[in-house]
Design an enzyme around this catalytic site. Sequence first.
Site, PDB file in Angstrom:
ATOM      1  N   PRO A  89      53.068  37.392  37.566  1.00 46.84           N
ATOM      2  CA  PRO A  89      54.384  38.000  37.377  1.00 46.84           C
ATOM      3  C   PRO A  89      54.832  37.972  35.917  1.00 46.84           C
ATOM      4  O   PRO A  89      55.737  38.690  35.523  1.00 46.84           O
ATOM      5  CB  PRO A  89      55.317  37.133  38.238  1.00 46.84           C
ATOM      6  CG  PRO A  89      54.420  36.404  39.175  1.00 46.84           C
ATOM      7  CD  PRO A  89      53.125  36.220  38.455  1.00 46.84           C
ATOM      8  N   GLU A 116      51.354  27.587  41.968  1.00 47.76           N
ATOM      9  CA  GLU A 116      52.335  28.030  40.959  1.00 47.76           C
ATOM     10  C   GLU A 116      51.646  28.743  39.804  1.00 47.76           C
ATOM     11  O   GLU A 116      52.289  29.122  38.835  1.00 47.76           O
ATOM     12  CB  GLU A 116      53.094  26.808  40.431  1.00 47.76           C
ATOM     13  CG  GLU A 116      53.831  26.019  41.505  1.00 47.76           C
ATOM     14  CD  GLU A 116      54.645  26.923  42.416  1.00 47.76           C
ATOM     15  OE1 GLU A 116      54.427  26.896  43.647  1.00 47.76           O
ATOM     16  OE2 GLU A 116      55.468  27.696  41.880  1.00 47.76           O
ATOM     17  N   ARG A 154      38.923  54.625  41.603  1.00 45.53           N
ATOM     18  CA  ARG A 154      39.064  56.050  41.887  1.00 45.53           C
ATOM     19  C   ARG A 154      38.934  56.884  40.613  1.00 45.53           C
ATOM     20  O   ARG A 154      38.747  58.096  40.675  1.00 45.53           O
ATOM     21  CB  ARG A 154      40.374  56.337  42.593  1.00 45.53           C
ATOM     22  CG  ARG A 154      41.622  55.928  41.833  1.00 45.53           C
ATOM     23  CD  ARG A 154      42.846  55.998  42.702  1.00 45.53           C
ATOM     24  NE  ARG A 154      43.063  57.322  43.236  1.00 45.53           N
ATOM     25  CZ  ARG A 154      43.556  58.342  42.548  1.00 45.53           C
ATOM     26  NH1 ARG A 154      43.838  58.202  41.264  1.00 45.53           N
ATOM     27  NH2 ARG A 154      43.763  59.506  43.122  1.00 45.53           N
ATOM     28  N   ASP A 169      45.670  64.869  38.678  1.00 48.81           N
ATOM     29  CA  ASP A 169      46.196  65.482  37.452  1.00 48.81           C
ATOM     30  C   ASP A 169      47.711  65.414  37.377  1.00 48.81           C
ATOM     31  O   ASP A 169      48.274  65.114  36.348  1.00 48.81           O
ATOM     32  CB  ASP A 169      45.749  66.945  37.376  1.00 48.81           C
ATOM     33  CG  ASP A 169      44.229  67.009  37.252  1.00 48.81           C
ATOM     34  OD1 ASP A 169      43.648  68.070  37.472  1.00 48.81           O
ATOM     35  OD2 ASP A 169      43.649  65.936  36.955  1.00 48.81           O
TER      36      ASP A 169
HETATM   37  C1  4G4 Z   1      52.010  32.250  42.950  1.00 46.23           C
HETATM   38  N1  4G4 Z   1      52.474  32.982  41.862  1.00 46.23           N
HETATM   39  C2  4G4 Z   1      53.846  33.378  41.818  1.00 46.23           C
HETATM   40  C3  4G4 Z   1      51.712  33.138  40.729  1.00 46.23           C
HETATM   41  C4  4G4 Z   1      52.118  32.552  39.521  1.00 46.23           C
HETATM   42  C5  4G4 Z   1      51.324  32.719  38.372  1.00 46.23           C
HETATM   43  C6  4G4 Z   1      50.170  33.479  38.434  1.00 46.23           C
HETATM   44  C7  4G4 Z   1      49.776  34.080  39.625  1.00 46.23           C
HETATM   45  C8  4G4 Z   1      50.531  33.902  40.782  1.00 46.23           C
HETATM   46  C9  4G4 Z   1      50.060  34.555  42.049  1.00 46.23           C
HETATM   47  N2  4G4 Z   1      51.094  35.490  42.523  1.00 46.23           N
HETATM   48  C10 4G4 Z   1      51.306  36.696  41.933  1.00 46.23           C
HETATM   49  C11 4G4 Z   1      50.377  37.260  41.065  1.00 46.23           C
HETATM   50  C12 4G4 Z   1      50.681  38.506  40.497  1.00 46.23           C
HETATM   51  C13 4G4 Z   1      51.882  39.128  40.818  1.00 46.23           C
HETATM   52  C14 4G4 Z   1      52.224  40.457  40.217  1.00 46.23           C
HETATM   53  N3  4G4 Z   1      53.508  40.863  40.293  1.00 46.23           N
HETATM   54  O1  4G4 Z   1      51.354  41.139  39.680  1.00 46.23           O
HETATM   55  C15 4G4 Z   1      52.752  38.513  41.682  1.00 46.23           C
HETATM   56  N4  4G4 Z   1      52.456  37.319  42.236  1.00 46.23           N
END
Ligand code: 4G4
Length: 246
Positions: A89, A116, A154, A169
């Site tokens: 995230p 986490e 794809r 396109d």
């Molecule tokens: C567990 N979490 C919160 C976490 C925290 C840090 C890294 C990965 C994760 C794995 N989760 C993810 C991964 C990607 C996305 C996105 N929006 O691309 C949403 N969540």
Amino acid sequence: MRIDVVSLFPEEVDRCTAFGVTGRARERGLLQLHGWNPREYADGNYRKTDDRTFGGGPGMVMLVEPLRRCLAAVRQADPTPVHVVYLSPQGRRLEQKRVRELAAMPRLVLLCGRYEGIDERLVQAEVDEELSIGDYVLSGGELAAAVVVDAVARLQDGALNDAGSAAQDSFEDGLLDCPHYSHPVEHAYGTVPEVLRSGNHAAIARWRRQQALVRTWLRRPDLLQGRELSKVDRKLLEEGLRALEQ
Ligand SMILES: CN(C)c1ccccc1CNc1ccc(C(N)=O)cn1
């Protein structure tokens, strides 16, 4: 293109990309997908891949060492240099422009976090790019990785038939797609627009462009912010919006 997925559940990405266009791209060898599980590189009979986070607070963090060993094995499996992407995230928002750039690379490693996330030292030492598929939290990076695999698969040469690439396109130049219709012409839900059955390909192309412009204007004006519309497009858009007011 080769994609290596590093995940505690590599099967999840394999199954999400085993069907349809992506499944066919894999069958045709347009895309090779390999899964790696850091648990196989962890110590002790519990093969620990995560532990409590320093500083207290809830949740666990994925440990550096099993991931470091796993990534070493990934690099060793093929001489092609890797571009390591961490799905999180906290990453830069993935857009089609970046998808096209990733699809042109010979090799990608997709790193999937759970708990986490991953110890920051591993991220700093091994990750080339942190990417987010959107502003929401998932239980793991695997579905985000599957989205990247699908989006780049794809775009591999030969993955889409010509109809698919035509659909492609309309997104390519940053507009939303036009509406689509098939049989029957008459249905309780409505009738197929006359122009699409006219056989007049210039008129059909014009109508589709106009629909794409109007839809983008109404639903995603942000996509039009950054760009100068051509005179033709501006005229099409204005005419299309006027038609809506009638
Ligand atoms: C567990 N979490 C919160 C976490 C925290 C840090 C890294 C990965 C994760 C794995 N989760 C993810 C991964 C990607 C996305 C996105 N929006 O691309 C949403 N969540």
